[in-house]
Design an enzyme around this catalytic site. Sequence first.
Site, PDB file in Angstrom:
ATOM      1  CG  HIS A  35      -0.720  32.847 -23.297  1.00  0.00           C
ATOM      2  ND1 HIS A  35       0.426  32.764 -22.534  1.00  0.00           N
ATOM      3  CD2 HIS A  35      -1.748  32.859 -22.398  1.00  0.00           C
ATOM      4  CE1 HIS A  35       0.094  32.707 -21.251  1.00  0.00           C
ATOM      5  NE2 HIS A  35      -1.211  32.768 -21.145  1.00  0.00           N
ATOM      6  N   GLY A  74     -10.050  40.086 -19.131  1.00  0.00           N
ATOM      7  CA  GLY A  74      -9.414  38.878 -18.571  1.00  0.00           C
ATOM      8  C   GLY A  74      -8.314  39.310 -17.609  1.00  0.00           C
ATOM      9  N   GLY A  75      -8.575  40.390 -16.874  1.00  0.00           N
ATOM     10  CA  GLY A  75      -7.539  41.013 -16.025  1.00  0.00           C
ATOM     11  C   GLY A  75      -7.372  40.348 -14.663  1.00  0.00           C
ATOM     12  CG  ASP A 127     -11.268  37.356 -15.403  1.00  0.00           C
ATOM     13  OD1 ASP A 127     -11.813  36.239 -15.525  1.00  0.00           O
ATOM     14  OD2 ASP A 127     -10.058  37.525 -15.578  1.00  0.00           O
TER      15      ASP A 127
HETATM   16  C1  LIG Z   1      -3.880  33.470 -17.973  1.00  0.00           C
HETATM   17  S1  LIG Z   1      -5.066  34.416 -17.109  1.00  0.00           S
HETATM   18  C2  LIG Z   1      -4.433  36.083 -17.281  1.00  0.00           C
HETATM   19  C3  LIG Z   1      -4.820  36.985 -16.153  1.00  0.00           C
HETATM   20  C4  LIG Z   1      -4.207  38.376 -16.155  1.00  0.00           C
HETATM   21  N1  LIG Z   1      -4.509  39.108 -17.362  1.00  0.00           N
HETATM   22  C5  LIG Z   1      -2.720  38.317 -15.923  1.00  0.00           C
HETATM   23  O1  LIG Z   1      -1.948  38.444 -16.873  1.00  0.00           O
HETATM   24  O2  LIG Z   1      -2.303  38.112 -14.785  1.00  0.00           O
HETATM   25  C6  LIG Z   1      -6.452  34.416 -18.220  1.00  0.00           C
HETATM   26  C7  LIG Z   1      -7.680  35.092 -17.667  1.00  0.00           C
HETATM   27  O3  LIG Z   1      -8.742  34.973 -18.620  1.00  0.00           O
HETATM   28  C8  LIG Z   1      -9.948  34.789 -17.880  1.00  0.00           C
HETATM   29  N2  LIG Z   1     -10.956  34.182 -18.767  1.00  0.00           N
HETATM   30  C9  LIG Z   1     -10.988  32.917 -19.255  1.00  0.00           C
HETATM   31  N3  LIG Z   1     -12.071  32.750 -20.038  1.00  0.00           N
HETATM   32  C10 LIG Z   1     -12.728  33.938 -20.036  1.00  0.00           C
HETATM   33  C11 LIG Z   1     -13.917  34.401 -20.691  1.00  0.00           C
HETATM   34  N4  LIG Z   1     -14.622  33.605 -21.489  1.00  0.00           N
HETATM   35  N5  LIG Z   1     -14.290  35.690 -20.479  1.00  0.00           N
HETATM   36  C12 LIG Z   1     -13.574  36.508 -19.662  1.00  0.00           C
HETATM   37  N6  LIG Z   1     -12.443  36.124 -19.036  1.00  0.00           N
HETATM   38  C13 LIG Z   1     -12.029  34.853 -19.223  1.00  0.00           C
HETATM   39  C14 LIG Z   1      -9.541  33.906 -16.723  1.00  0.00           C
HETATM   40  O4  LIG Z   1     -10.466  33.952 -15.663  1.00  0.00           O
HETATM   41  C15 LIG Z   1      -8.177  34.500 -16.381  1.00  0.00           C
HETATM   42  O5  LIG Z   1      -8.287  35.511 -15.422  1.00  0.00           O
END
Ligand SMILES: C[S@@+](CC[C@H](N)C(=O)[O-])C[C@H]1O[C@@H](n2cnc3c(N)ncnc32)[C@H](O)[C@@H]1O
Length: 376
Positions: free
Chosen positions: A284, A217-218, A243
Amino acid sequence: MSDSQRIQHIEAARKLISSLQTNEEKMYELTYAQPIVFAILQTGLDVGLWAGWTKAGGHAMTISELCQVCEREIDPKLLSRMLRLLAAANIIEEIGEDTFKSTPFSLACGDDGSFIPRSIQCSTHHFVMTDITLPKYLAEIGYKNPDDPVKSGYAFWEPGHRDFFARCMAEPDSQNFFSGWMRCWTDQKLPWPVYFDTNTLVEGADLSAAPLCVDIGGHHGIDLSRVVDKHPDLPNGSLVLQDLPECLSEVKGLSEKITMMPYNFFTPQPVKGARSYYLHCVLHDWPGDKARLLVENIANAMKKGYSKLLINDIVMPRTGASLTQTVMDMQCMALGSAYERTEPMWTSLLQEAGLKIVKIWPDGRGYESLIEAELA
Ligand SMILES: C[S@@+](CC[C@H](N)C(=O)[O-])C[C@H]1O[C@@H](n2cnc3c(N)ncnc32)[C@H](O)[C@@H]1O
């Protein structure tokens, strides 16, 4: 002045202003002044005022000159009233009758490279409606603590009743505005290799077998880029950015050391036995069973005595939580029925997946901490 001192001064100044304001002044500022200032800031974006003014150099201009830099036609009388408000709110500077100068903030509002314009759009597109309809949503669910990510405050008002990430996946604008916001927010944080000793990962890592770090989720890859900055000699492919595909398709210009891998973190983790798995601001977003499944998928890929799980998130203090921490907690609640966790909550989430906390590394700013965990 250090960064943490600067933040402490802001907190102290906020307390001072609050102690000076009457009840009526507090109500007026919160409910009457801030909403209209935000609405006018967005209007400036819509008519291309900020972009045009920044492109022209941001120097002092009269209203008629500013009408010329706007991308859309705007009545000078309207622009004059808008800018008078924004000068009073310290967003721009008034230097004479109908003559205004930009500030570093208004310049950033016109510079897409700053990610501020897309962050403003993100608030209008995603957050404002969620917040304004939150009281109705909470009444509808009988004032229970929200815990259903499908029936979230976001899905309550969104016309298709989609959750936040589902809408981002389906609509390029929704994803683009969110990416801008995420980039802006993560960019201003202290790089995690400054307050967590990444040398402990590099030492003893077998990079011929598996990567050094998988950022799950980066999103934009900032956190892995910060590892590259600190460890420029890492071999190509030693860092993996995971991601959703709709999110990764927007990511450009990463180092060759970083491999992009589209992946849904609710499915089994494909990279086994990495030295570390990293989650920043991910857990979170997810309550209860969803968070448990996510952590279990990582635990199942970890190698005992070698792999680390690194969680970079807020560890909510029992008392004295800051405005940034509590705002994030409530926004996570409104957007996805999720929450920030206290240390006991982190301990039990990890225990349920067979993990234990080794050490908690605070960021020194009083905002997030890096929780270092391993298989128990
Ligand atoms: C709040 S953002 C955090 C992004 C990054 N880690 C940062 O701190 O800047 C949450 C991330 O989770 C990803 N995400 C949401 N659902 C997901 C899933 N089912 N599988 C993979 N990534 C996912 C979103 O696309 C997003 O990039």
